[in-house]
Design an enzyme around this catalytic site. Sequence first.
Site, PDB file in Angstrom:
ATOM      1  N   HIS A   1       7.040   2.403   3.132  1.00  0.00           N
ATOM      2  CA  HIS A   1       6.314   3.649   2.854  1.00  0.00           C
ATOM      3  C   HIS A   1       6.304   4.513   4.102  1.00  0.00           C
ATOM      4  O   HIS A   1       6.233   3.994   5.217  1.00  0.00           O
ATOM      5  CB  HIS A   1       4.896   3.380   2.340  1.00  0.00           C
ATOM      6  CG  HIS A   1       4.020   2.570   3.258  1.00  0.00           C
ATOM      7  ND1 HIS A   1       3.348   3.136   4.317  1.00  0.00           N
ATOM      8  CD2 HIS A   1       3.692   1.261   3.276  1.00  0.00           C
ATOM      9  CE1 HIS A   1       2.641   2.196   4.935  1.00  0.00           C
ATOM     10  NE2 HIS A   1       2.834   1.048   4.341  1.00  0.00           N
TER      11      HIS A   1
ATOM     12  N   GLU B   1       1.499   5.149  -0.307  1.00  0.00           N
ATOM     13  CA  GLU B   1       1.254   3.715  -0.449  1.00  0.00           C
ATOM     14  C   GLU B   1      -0.149   3.373  -0.004  1.00  0.00           C
ATOM     15  O   GLU B   1      -0.809   2.515  -0.578  1.00  0.00           O
ATOM     16  CB  GLU B   1       2.281   2.923   0.379  1.00  0.00           C
ATOM     17  CG  GLU B   1       2.290   1.420   0.082  1.00  0.00           C
ATOM     18  CD  GLU B   1       1.276   0.618   0.873  1.00  0.00           C
ATOM     19  OE1 GLU B   1       1.023  -0.533   0.510  1.00  0.00           O
ATOM     20  OE2 GLU B   1       0.722   1.136   1.859  1.00  0.00           O
ATOM     21  N   GLU B   2      -0.589   4.053   1.068  1.00  0.00           N
ATOM     22  CA  GLU B   2      -1.885   3.707   1.656  1.00  0.00           C
ATOM     23  C   GLU B   2      -3.064   4.184   0.810  1.00  0.00           C
ATOM     24  O   GLU B   2      -4.209   3.946   1.149  1.00  0.00           O
ATOM     25  CB  GLU B   2      -1.989   4.292   3.080  1.00  0.00           C
ATOM     26  CG  GLU B   2      -0.959   3.725   4.063  1.00  0.00           C
ATOM     27  CD  GLU B   2      -1.252   2.288   4.487  1.00  0.00           C
ATOM     28  OE1 GLU B   2      -2.130   1.647   3.866  1.00  0.00           O
ATOM     29  OE2 GLU B   2      -0.608   1.814   5.426  1.00  0.00           O
TER      30      GLU B   2
ATOM     31  N   ASP C   1       4.017   6.953   4.600  1.00  0.00           N
ATOM     32  CA  ASP C   1       2.680   7.455   4.935  1.00  0.00           C
ATOM     33  C   ASP C   1       1.935   6.462   5.821  1.00  0.00           C
ATOM     34  O   ASP C   1       2.277   5.280   5.886  1.00  0.00           O
ATOM     35  CB  ASP C   1       1.873   7.782   3.665  1.00  0.00           C
ATOM     36  CG  ASP C   1       1.701   6.591   2.735  1.00  0.00           C
ATOM     37  OD1 ASP C   1       2.665   5.825   2.568  1.00  0.00           O
ATOM     38  OD2 ASP C   1       0.596   6.424   2.185  1.00  0.00           O
TER      39      ASP C   1
HETATM   40 ZN    ZN Z   1       1.735  -0.672   4.891  1.00  0.00          ZN
END
Ligand code: ZN
Length: 417
Positions: A86, A150-151, A88
Amino acid sequence: MRLSGGSAEAGAAERAVPAAVALLRDLIGFESVSHRSNRDIADYIADYLARFGVEARRLPNAAGDKVALLATLGPADQPGVVLSAHTDVVPVEGQRWSSPPFAATLRDQRVYGRGSTDMKGFIATVLAAVPKFLGTAGRTPVHIALSYDEEVGCAGADDLVAAVAGLPAPPALCIVGEPTGLRVARAHKGKLARRLVFTGRGGHSALPHRAANAVEAAARMAVALSALGAELRVRHDPAFDPPWSSVHVGSLHGGGALNLVPDRAVLEFEVRTLPGEDEAALIARLDALQREAHAALAAQAPEAGVAMEPISAYPGLDTPAQSWPVTLGAALSGAAAAGAGEPTTLAFGTEAGLYARAGIPTIVCGPGDIARAHKADEWIGFDELAAAGAMMSRLASLLHAPLDAWPLRAPASPPTS
Ligand SMILES: [Zn+2]
């Protein structure tokens, strides 16, 4: 971006910086916090790939401010290996950093900066290996799959995972490079998080029979969720801590004054599910609880009720311990050679469950330590990046052969340049 020390020393350090470190320094410079656009960092990566003649497919979100990237190196019509990450990172607000979080600092053979461990370090080692992959990928392709959001609950991977699963030849393996110290992680729990908005009818507290109390309805829901959690404890899996699916109410807000019946309350909860938990049955239970609460409120006031807002949901990962993705991953990462070939399970969630649900055998294995993630002074060591680079070199050395001919023991690494 800056180097510690005087300019002469900095110049020498600059020349000595390995390619992955230099790339990581650039990647950290993009403030790709989840609530911001990631287009800058995506453009940088796409431009980097374009320099090697690799075209990255862009998968934008509906608003157009975020974009996932999917690039194929090698023959697209053969089953290959997905390297997933990811772009982000989590915010830095409220953290005391001793160096600027979005300007990488190189100190003591470490790279400090937000995302160094989670997980731009992995992206940097993948990008640094692109020339190697292109040099060897005769029979087996490598796919680079980079997501956003993702976060904030793996919110930005659905289109990307669908695109990966829909490649001309479905990939045979996905390696999600979240920080595991390059050990192979084969499983983690899934998660389902929701917000419930209770709408009641306000009124004077002396006349509660003419109102509908939203806080009381939310409190009853919290108790019901707790009871559901107790029920879920009957299924055990000792690979996890706790060894059961858990239900957690994280917040409950409502009411403003004692002499008023509250007309609004908001409750947030999450369920962390063991792999193999019947998610459809669980969702049906949660929906039923909501319907009952809605009906109870509406019986007091027809305009009252309960609305649900999804916060996040991702499936668990449950790749068998005795399976070729685990064995191959341990050989590639060097974990097997280091006597750490036994796979682990993770306490945190990743996009791996999404890839696995799409039918792609998936493991989690990447450089760095999750204990350093999301914190002030996040860092990754040059040695950790080098070890991940060696993993990429081992992978590259296999790409000349079709995947079903790969050995499961570690191939010799060609010398790293
Ligand atoms: Zn991660």
